[in-house]
Design an enzyme around this catalytic site. Structure first.
Site, mmCIF file in Angstrom:
data_model
loop_
_atom_site.group_PDB
_atom_site.id
_atom_site.type_symbol
_atom_site.label_atom_id
_atom_site.label_comp_id
_atom_site.label_asym_id
_atom_site.label_seq_id
_atom_site.Cartn_x
_atom_site.Cartn_y
_atom_site.Cartn_z
ATOM 1 N N CYS A 99 36.330 41.463 28.395
ATOM 2 C CA CYS A 99 36.490 42.473 29.437
ATOM 3 C C CYS A 99 37.873 43.087 29.277
ATOM 4 O O CYS A 99 38.883 42.377 29.245
ATOM 5 C CB CYS A 99 36.316 41.855 30.812
ATOM 6 S SG CYS A 99 34.597 41.410 31.173
ATOM 7 N N ASP A 163 34.071 31.791 33.220
ATOM 8 C CA ASP A 163 34.637 30.448 33.401
ATOM 9 C C ASP A 163 33.682 29.512 34.128
ATOM 10 O O ASP A 163 33.853 29.188 35.304
ATOM 11 C CB ASP A 163 35.974 30.522 34.144
ATOM 12 C CG ASP A 163 37.105 30.968 33.227
ATOM 13 O OD1 ASP A 163 36.849 31.132 32.018
ATOM 14 O OD2 ASP A 163 38.219 31.151 33.716
#
Length: 310
Positions: A99, A163
């Site tokens: 990203c 994550d």
């Protein structure tokens, strides 16, 4: 020399890692990398396993994250493309999409002025990712949702949850029993070690609060014990007093409600909070590249024979 040199290349020769880091966590380092086949930048996640030779739980968690990520396919979830063990360096490497602007916490700190519309667009995308996880079979609880684990592409406004090191796949009863997460974002029932996917909704509410105030919830507390006392006593973070928009404040309060009253991700997506947003506001980002993933490794065999776990 007018081109960058790779620091290392994956076993297939497809992915090359550059030296500059996209982020550093407690467990892994994330580097900028390049997919030579598709011609796009990706993220190279690296964990040196020697650090955890005496930590079976962490090794299992790393393996679980890779195995979980390879099953997920959603526009608002970070995609996993490849994973392997570098035996010589005793390192776990896995390639994910990158990203462009990093995590939402840092992005919000950088950009002080955002519109209510932008806030709602980010929030809706996070909820869509959570809805996908919670309706997944089996149900997946992220358990560590916070603004540092949500990532953004600044040129499109596309937001993705990442994550998954603490994520858990639940059985049919959707109940988990381990105390895990970031204290400021942990729902009261998490401390009771008996909770469902609704803990992600509570954490999402805290994310919205942080995005509005640019302040981590409970920053008035100087230790985890004080956060725990406030959370379990039902005392809201002082940052709530800084939310002047009653519509936003009411939406956050729904997310922080007692678990029996807390709505699901699906219910929140239908909330009047999102009225006025067009359906295509954050659904169409132009043409995206489809990358067929390489074979993703299962670390179990390696870990069993090298670290005596599982």
């Amino acid at each position: 020399m007018d081109f960058e040199l790779f620091e290392e290349v994956d076993p297939t020769g497809r992915y090359g890692r550059y030296s500059d880091k996209l982020g550093v966590g407690a467990v892994k380092k994330v580097y900028r990398a390049f997919d030579q086949q598709e011609g796009i930048e990706v993220a190279w996640n690296q964990v040196f396993l020697n650090r955890f030779t005496d930590d079976n739980a962490m090794l299992q968690r790393l393996n679980s994250e890779v195995q979980l990520l390879k099953t997920l396919e959603n526009d608002n979830i970070i995609k996993l493309f490849s994973a392997w063990i570098d035996v010589d360096r005793t390192a776990l490497n896995f390639i994910t999409e990158a990203c462009t602007s990093g995590n939402l916490r840092d992005y919000r700190k950088k950009h002080r002025r955002i519109s209510t519309k932008a806030l709602k667009k980010w929030s809706r995308q996070i909820l869509r990712g959570l809805e996908y996880l919670h309706l997944h079979e089996p149900c997946i609880i992220h358990r560590d949702l916070n603004c540092s684990n949500v990532f953004i592409n600044n040129n499109t406004g596309e937001v993705k949850i990442g994550d998954f090191g603490l994520a858990a796949a639940m059985e049919k009863e959707h109940v988990a029993h381990s105390i895990l997460g970031t204290p400021e974002f942990m729902a009261p029932e998490l401390y009771d070690e008996n909770y469902t996917e609704k803990v992600d909704i509570y954490a999402f509410g805290m994310c919205v609060l942080e995005l509005v105030t640019r302040e981590i919830p409970y920053s008035e507390c100087d230790c985890v014990a004080k956060i725990y006392k406030k959370v379990t006593s039902g005392v809201k973070p002082q940052a709530m007093n800084k939310v002047k928009d009653m519509g936003i404040k009411g939406f956050i309060e729904k997310c922080l409600a007692p678990v029996s009253e807390r709505p699901s991700a699906t219910e929140l997506l239908q909330d009047s909070f999102f009225d006025g947003l067009d359906d295509d506001d954050d659904e169409n980002y132009g043409t995206s590249l489809y990358i067929a993933p390489l074979e993703i490794c299962d670390l179990s065999y390696f870990l069993v024979h090298n670290f005596h776990v599982f």
